[in-house]
Write an enzyme that holds these catalytic residues in place. Structure first.
Site, PDB file in Angstrom:
ATOM      1  N   ARG A  87      43.513  -6.713 -36.010  1.00  0.00           N
ATOM      2  CA  ARG A  87      42.096  -7.059 -35.668  1.00  0.00           C
ATOM      3  C   ARG A  87      41.770  -6.177 -34.530  1.00  0.00           C
ATOM      4  O   ARG A  87      40.287  -5.738 -34.625  1.00  0.00           O
ATOM      5  CB  ARG A  87      41.938  -8.588 -35.063  1.00  0.00           C
ATOM      6  CG  ARG A  87      42.165  -9.571 -36.325  1.00  0.00           C
ATOM      7  CD  ARG A  87      42.818 -11.035 -35.839  1.00  0.00           C
ATOM      8  NE  ARG A  87      42.610 -11.974 -36.966  1.00  0.00           N
ATOM      9  CZ  ARG A  87      43.375 -12.041 -37.768  1.00  0.00           C
ATOM     10  NH1 ARG A  87      44.763 -11.219 -38.126  1.00  0.00           N
ATOM     11  NH2 ARG A  87      43.289 -13.001 -38.814  1.00  0.00           N
ATOM     12  N   ASP A 128      52.020  -1.901 -42.989  1.00  0.00           N
ATOM     13  CA  ASP A 128      51.041  -2.447 -42.881  1.00  0.00           C
ATOM     14  C   ASP A 128      50.099  -1.782 -41.758  1.00  0.00           C
ATOM     15  O   ASP A 128      48.881  -1.653 -41.922  1.00  0.00           O
ATOM     16  CB  ASP A 128      51.100  -4.067 -42.681  1.00  0.00           C
ATOM     17  CG  ASP A 128      51.163  -4.885 -43.734  1.00  0.00           C
ATOM     18  OD1 ASP A 128      51.506  -4.264 -45.072  1.00  0.00           O
ATOM     19  OD2 ASP A 128      51.179  -6.039 -43.673  1.00  0.00           O
ATOM     20  N   ASN A 149      45.482  -7.613 -45.238  1.00  0.00           N
ATOM     21  CA  ASN A 149      44.510  -7.708 -44.033  1.00  0.00           C
ATOM     22  C   ASN A 149      43.750  -6.444 -44.115  1.00  0.00           C
ATOM     23  O   ASN A 149      42.516  -6.384 -43.912  1.00  0.00           O
ATOM     24  CB  ASN A 149      45.330  -7.619 -42.597  1.00  0.00           C
ATOM     25  CG  ASN A 149      45.930  -9.074 -42.201  1.00  0.00           C
ATOM     26  OD1 ASN A 149      45.396 -10.038 -42.891  1.00  0.00           O
ATOM     27  ND2 ASN A 149      46.578  -9.111 -41.176  1.00  0.00           N
ATOM     28  N   ARG A 153      45.714  -9.565 -55.747  1.00  0.00           N
ATOM     29  CA  ARG A 153      45.067 -10.588 -54.732  1.00  0.00           C
ATOM     30  C   ARG A 153      43.591 -10.621 -54.868  1.00  0.00           C
ATOM     31  O   ARG A 153      43.006  -9.562 -55.039  1.00  0.00           O
ATOM     32  CB  ARG A 153      45.597 -10.046 -53.455  1.00  0.00           C
ATOM     33  CG  ARG A 153      47.346 -10.005 -53.428  1.00  0.00           C
ATOM     34  CD  ARG A 153      48.003  -9.554 -51.971  1.00  0.00           C
ATOM     35  NE  ARG A 153      47.646 -10.693 -51.300  1.00  0.00           N
ATOM     36  CZ  ARG A 153      48.149 -10.294 -49.739  1.00  0.00           C
ATOM     37  NH1 ARG A 153      49.268  -9.562 -49.760  1.00  0.00           N
ATOM     38  NH2 ARG A 153      48.031 -11.450 -48.842  1.00  0.00           N
ATOM     39  N   SER A 160      41.669 -17.040 -45.305  1.00  0.00           N
ATOM     40  CA  SER A 160      41.001 -16.704 -44.139  1.00  0.00           C
ATOM     41  C   SER A 160      40.760 -15.391 -43.808  1.00  0.00           C
ATOM     42  O   SER A 160      40.018 -14.956 -43.059  1.00  0.00           O
ATOM     43  CB  SER A 160      41.785 -17.382 -42.795  1.00  0.00           C
ATOM     44  OG  SER A 160      42.973 -16.697 -42.847  1.00  0.00           O
ATOM     45  N   ASP A 217      52.576 -18.505 -43.585  1.00  0.00           N
ATOM     46  CA  ASP A 217      53.601 -17.441 -43.473  1.00  0.00           C
ATOM     47  C   ASP A 217      55.036 -17.847 -42.894  1.00  0.00           C
ATOM     48  O   ASP A 217      56.147 -17.154 -43.092  1.00  0.00           O
ATOM     49  CB  ASP A 217      53.235 -16.316 -42.543  1.00  0.00           C
ATOM     50  CG  ASP A 217      52.152 -15.411 -43.056  1.00  0.00           C
ATOM     51  OD1 ASP A 217      51.993 -15.417 -44.605  1.00  0.00           O
ATOM     52  OD2 ASP A 217      51.467 -14.719 -42.621  1.00  0.00           O
ATOM     53  N   ARG A 231      55.471 -16.693 -53.140  1.00  0.00           N
ATOM     54  CA  ARG A 231      56.424 -17.142 -52.302  1.00  0.00           C
ATOM     55  C   ARG A 231      57.006 -18.481 -52.422  1.00  0.00           C
ATOM     56  O   ARG A 231      58.186 -18.714 -52.151  1.00  0.00           O
ATOM     57  CB  ARG A 231      55.955 -17.039 -50.748  1.00  0.00           C
ATOM     58  CG  ARG A 231      55.717 -15.416 -50.429  1.00  0.00           C
ATOM     59  CD  ARG A 231      55.507 -15.282 -48.925  1.00  0.00           C
ATOM     60  NE  ARG A 231      55.568 -14.108 -48.460  1.00  0.00           N
ATOM     61  CZ  ARG A 231      54.785 -13.465 -47.433  1.00  0.00           C
ATOM     62  NH1 ARG A 231      54.141 -14.394 -46.606  1.00  0.00           N
ATOM     63  NH2 ARG A 231      54.580 -12.182 -47.331  1.00  0.00           N
ATOM     64  N   HIS A 256      58.649  -8.864 -47.685  1.00  0.00           N
ATOM     65  CA  HIS A 256      59.397  -8.602 -46.326  1.00  0.00           C
ATOM     66  C   HIS A 256      59.855 -10.079 -45.761  1.00  0.00           C
ATOM     67  O   HIS A 256      60.796 -10.157 -45.349  1.00  0.00           O
ATOM     68  CB  HIS A 256      58.465  -8.059 -45.326  1.00  0.00           C
ATOM     69  CG  HIS A 256      57.106  -8.492 -45.253  1.00  0.00           C
ATOM     70  ND1 HIS A 256      56.582  -8.956 -43.940  1.00  0.00           N
ATOM     71  CD2 HIS A 256      55.899  -8.814 -46.043  1.00  0.00           C
ATOM     72  CE1 HIS A 256      55.221  -9.590 -44.249  1.00  0.00           C
ATOM     73  NE2 HIS A 256      55.116  -9.595 -45.234  1.00  0.00           N
ATOM     74  N   ARG A 257      59.059 -11.104 -46.110  1.00  0.00           N
ATOM     75  CA  ARG A 257      59.459 -12.417 -45.597  1.00  0.00           C
ATOM     76  C   ARG A 257      60.443 -13.106 -46.355  1.00  0.00           C
ATOM     77  O   ARG A 257      61.274 -13.790 -45.786  1.00  0.00           O
ATOM     78  CB  ARG A 257      58.047 -13.190 -45.374  1.00  0.00           C
ATOM     79  CG  ARG A 257      57.047 -12.743 -44.372  1.00  0.00           C
ATOM     80  CD  ARG A 257      55.920 -13.756 -44.166  1.00  0.00           C
ATOM     81  NE  ARG A 257      54.905 -13.094 -43.410  1.00  0.00           N
ATOM     82  CZ  ARG A 257      54.870 -12.549 -42.053  1.00  0.00           C
ATOM     83  NH1 ARG A 257      55.967 -12.845 -41.413  1.00  0.00           N
ATOM     84  NH2 ARG A 257      53.991 -12.010 -41.407  1.00  0.00           N
ATOM     85  N   LYS A 288      57.390  -3.031 -44.003  1.00  0.00           N
ATOM     86  CA  LYS A 288      56.032  -3.555 -44.302  1.00  0.00           C
ATOM     87  C   LYS A 288      55.244  -4.009 -42.861  1.00  0.00           C
ATOM     88  O   LYS A 288      54.205  -3.761 -42.537  1.00  0.00           O
ATOM     89  CB  LYS A 288      55.695  -4.675 -45.439  1.00  0.00           C
ATOM     90  CG  LYS A 288      54.190  -4.761 -45.780  1.00  0.00           C
ATOM     91  CD  LYS A 288      54.116  -5.968 -46.734  1.00  0.00           C
ATOM     92  CE  LYS A 288      52.810  -5.973 -47.534  1.00  0.00           C
ATOM     93  NZ  LYS A 288      51.749  -6.635 -46.331  1.00  0.00           N
TER      94      LYS A 288
END
Length: 403
Positions: A26, A47, A72, A99, A142, A282, A313, A353-354, A380
């Site tokens: 942002r 990212d 993002n 996506r 969002s 997340d 996920r 990654h998560r 990432k």
């Protein structure tokens, strides 16, 4: 692609969390629209590189913007490019082309921008965005709302964002409004969504990026299950919604202490909980791994949008937990996990990654060795994850190309 082989160990010590990807993305967009100013610290993750190269492409007038695998970057910079009147093609790799961007493809033509796309990437935009009324669902991503909030202030006309459903992941939008305010841009929250005054000017400034609460979730889980970990650099007054992970891990029964020195999380007897993750999706991989070591049943709901991340996920977590012998049931919007013996296993990293980070935490306490494919996916967002993991006492052997 690399893989990581993990042996049982316990994490103990202090780790400083990396800068927030969400805040940095942002701030970089705002700094670009302000025409200057530094944004730091920024880690050299995929990212962050995606956002930086997208900004460079737009600044240089390139005809293509490669978002790599960064949702993002795509959803923030598409409306920004349209507001600037750029004629440009956005591309991406990995799962990014799958996506959703459908709301932009519907809204942009209503506001002066032609879109050439088959419903996904690549997408070419032509024309200059105009203000007005933007009706959009609040339960898809969002990131759409954030992208519009970044772009609409620089248009000549006033605009309003009208949410046709309840806004999910609202803390991410709250973070956007906070960063916009830091750059001198005002957003009005209304009963139906947001009002954006036109002809606003972004103010040039040097911006310090706060640490990342979403990455803290993994080390908090490690401390709660069987370690003693102190996390430094995190702001208790952060607008990041993922700071709620502290309360969630505490609800599991973890021993958590917060003071000026950091957040200390120590091993304690854990029990199952019910948690709605609508605003913090997340955190689910870390929550799910914690639940596997907690006595009783944990019910996770509100996670539908996880099906459209770097992997599905919900499916990824459930599949890997089952491979480790955990009793788990997949539901439409989450999962039900019953704590049980956790065994080492051959796991798929799903280029996510998560998923890799979460199951590296599970491997600490599993019975036997664990191997996870696509370990390089941590690049990432958190390239130093395994370095920090091993420095705290972990035993992770990454084999193969880390990039």
């Amino acid at each position: 692609m690399s893989r990581v082989i993990l042996e049982n160990s316990i994490l103990n010590g202090i780790v400083t969390m990396p800068p927030s990807k969400s805040a940095a993305h942002r701030a970089l967009a705002c700094s670009f629209l302000a025409g200057g100013g530094s944004v730091k610290p920024i880690i050299d993750s995929k990212d962050m590189r995606a956002m930086q190269q997208a900004i460079t492409a737009l600044r240089n007038g390139d005809d293509t913007v490669d978002c790599i695998e960064s949702g993002n970057t795509l959803r923030f910079m598409l409306p920004v490019a349209a507001a600037l009147g750029k004629n440009v093609t956005f591309i991406g790799s990995g799962r990014l082309p799958e996506r959703p961007i459908g709301d932009y493809l519907r809204l942009f033509p209503e506001h002066g921008v032609k879109c050439v796309s088959n419903g996904k990437l690549p997408v070419t935009i032509e024309g200059k965005l105009t203000g007005g009324r933007y009706e959009i669902a609040g339960n898809i991503s969002s990131q759409y709302i954030t992208g519009l909030l970044l772009a609409l202030p620089i248009l000549e006309e006033d605009s309003e964002i009208v949410l046709t459903t309840k806004l999910e992941s609202k803390p991410y939008v709250d973070l956007t409004i906070k960063v916009l305010s830091d750059f001198g841009v005002a957003i009005g929250e209304t009963e139906y969504g947001y009002f954006v005054k036109g002809n606003q000017k972004y103010i040039q400034r040097d911006y310090i990026v706060e640490s990342d609460w979403s990455q803290a979730a993994f080390f908090l889980a490690a401390g709660a299950i069987g370690g003693d970990v102190t996390l430094k650099g995190l702001r208790a007054d952060s607008a990041q919604g993922d700071k709620e992970i502290v309360d969630i891990i505490r609800r599991f029964g973890a021993d958590i202490e917060m003071n000026e020195s950091g957040i200390r999380c120590r091993k304690s007897a854990l029990h199952g909980i019910e948690v709605d993750v609508t605003d913090i999706p997340d955190t689910v991989p870390a929550i799910a791994v914690t639940a596997a070591f907690a006595e009783g049943k944990t019910i996770i709901t509100g996670a539908e949008r996880l099906r459209y991340k770097e992997s599905d996920r919900i499916e990824s977590v459930v599949t890997n937990l089952k491979k480790m012998g955990v009793q788990v049931e997949e539901t439409r919007d989450g999962m039900i996990i019953t704590g049980s013996a956790v065994n080492g296993a051959q796991l798929d990293g799903y280029n996510d990654h998560r998923i890799v980070m979460a199951f590296s935490i599970a491997a600490l306490f599993a019975g036997g060795e664990t191997e996870i494919t696509q370990a390089d996916s941590v690049n990432k967002t958190y390239p130093a994850f395994f370095e920090d993991y091993n420095r705290l006492g972990g035993k992770a052997n990454v084999i193969g190309d880390r990039e």
